[in-house]
Motif scaffolding. Structure first.
Motif, mmCIF file in Angstrom:
data_model
loop_
_atom_site.group_PDB
_atom_site.id
_atom_site.type_symbol
_atom_site.label_atom_id
_atom_site.label_comp_id
_atom_site.label_asym_id
_atom_site.label_seq_id
_atom_site.Cartn_x
_atom_site.Cartn_y
_atom_site.Cartn_z
ATOM 1 N N ASP A 2 0.830 -1.210 0.000
ATOM 2 C CA ASP A 2 0.000 0.000 0.000
ATOM 3 C C ASP A 2 0.862 1.256 0.000
ATOM 4 O OD1 ASP A 2 -2.470 -1.158 -0.138
ATOM 5 O OD2 ASP A 2 -2.830 -1.128 2.015
ATOM 6 N N ASP A 44 9.412 -10.295 -1.341
ATOM 7 C CA ASP A 44 9.247 -10.680 0.070
ATOM 8 C C ASP A 44 9.356 -9.478 1.005
ATOM 9 O OD1 ASP A 44 8.856 -13.293 -0.695
ATOM 10 O OD2 ASP A 44 10.914 -13.928 -0.241
ATOM 11 N N MET A 46 8.177 -6.551 0.323
ATOM 12 C CA MET A 46 7.001 -5.703 0.105
ATOM 13 C C MET A 46 5.767 -6.417 0.635
ATOM 14 S SD MET A 46 7.859 -4.639 -3.836
ATOM 15 C CE MET A 46 6.257 -3.929 -4.124
ATOM 16 N N SER A 47 5.259 -5.959 1.752
ATOM 17 C CA SER A 47 4.083 -6.576 2.342
ATOM 18 C C SER A 47 2.936 -6.620 1.336
ATOM 19 C CB SER A 47 3.662 -5.783 3.576
ATOM 20 O OG SER A 47 2.489 -6.319 4.130
ATOM 21 N N GLY A 48 2.411 -7.811 1.103
ATOM 22 C CA GLY A 48 1.274 -7.982 0.210
ATOM 23 C C GLY A 48 1.618 -8.122 -1.260
ATOM 24 N N ARG A 50 3.430 -10.601 -2.830
ATOM 25 C CA ARG A 50 3.438 -11.963 -3.389
ATOM 26 C C ARG A 50 2.098 -12.321 -4.043
ATOM 27 N NH1 ARG A 50 7.382 -14.710 -5.228
ATOM 28 N NH2 ARG A 50 8.555 -14.092 -3.407
ATOM 29 N N THR A 102 14.428 -0.455 0.085
ATOM 30 C CA THR A 102 13.895 -1.658 0.735
ATOM 31 C C THR A 102 14.893 -2.808 0.771
ATOM 32 O OG1 THR A 102 11.701 -1.015 -0.010
ATOM 33 C CG2 THR A 102 11.960 -3.273 0.723
#
Length: 122
Positions: A2, A44, A46-48, A50, A102
């Motif tokens: 997000d 991996d 980056m949350s969400g 995958r 990141t």
């Protein structure tokens, strides 16, 4: 993820749906073109991301590729997703900046180095 979508939306002055489509398109493209371990590290981190990558891969399975190779093929994929040329530049630069922040310069450099023409966006 997000956070990245919001960042791209704000930087390129596009709506969140278009920014989200851009992230999906870029991730699918990089998944095909860049070293698997580098892309997996980025996804991996980056949350969400995958599920978005998996969805994009499923949607593009069996579809013809875009004309050109390297960054030019990615450009065509992004314009097909509704971005203008200027928006493609902003989104790509921002996503690569996010990648450097990141996963670091080394991993991002491996991704960029694997895609002909992508270094122009760094």
């Amino acid at each position: 993820m997000d956070e990245l979508v919001t960042r791209l939306s704000n930087a390129a002055h596009i709506d969140r749906a278009k920014a989200s489509a851009a992230v999906k398109t870029i991730l699918v493209f990089l998944d095909k073109e860049a070293p698997a371990d580098a892309i997996n590290e980025l996804v991996d981190a980056m949350s969400g991301a995958r599920p978005v990558l998996d969805e994009g891969k499923a949607e593009s399975a069996g579809a013809p590729g875009y004309p050109g190779f390297g960054a030019m093929a990615a450009y065509h994929a992004l314009t097909a997703a509704g971005l203008s040329g200027g928006e493609v530049q902003v989104v790509t630069k921002e996503l690569l900046a996010y990648s450097r922040e990141t996963v670091g310069e080394e991993t991002t450099g491996r991704i960029v180095g694997a895609v002909p023409g992508l270094e122009a966006f760094v």
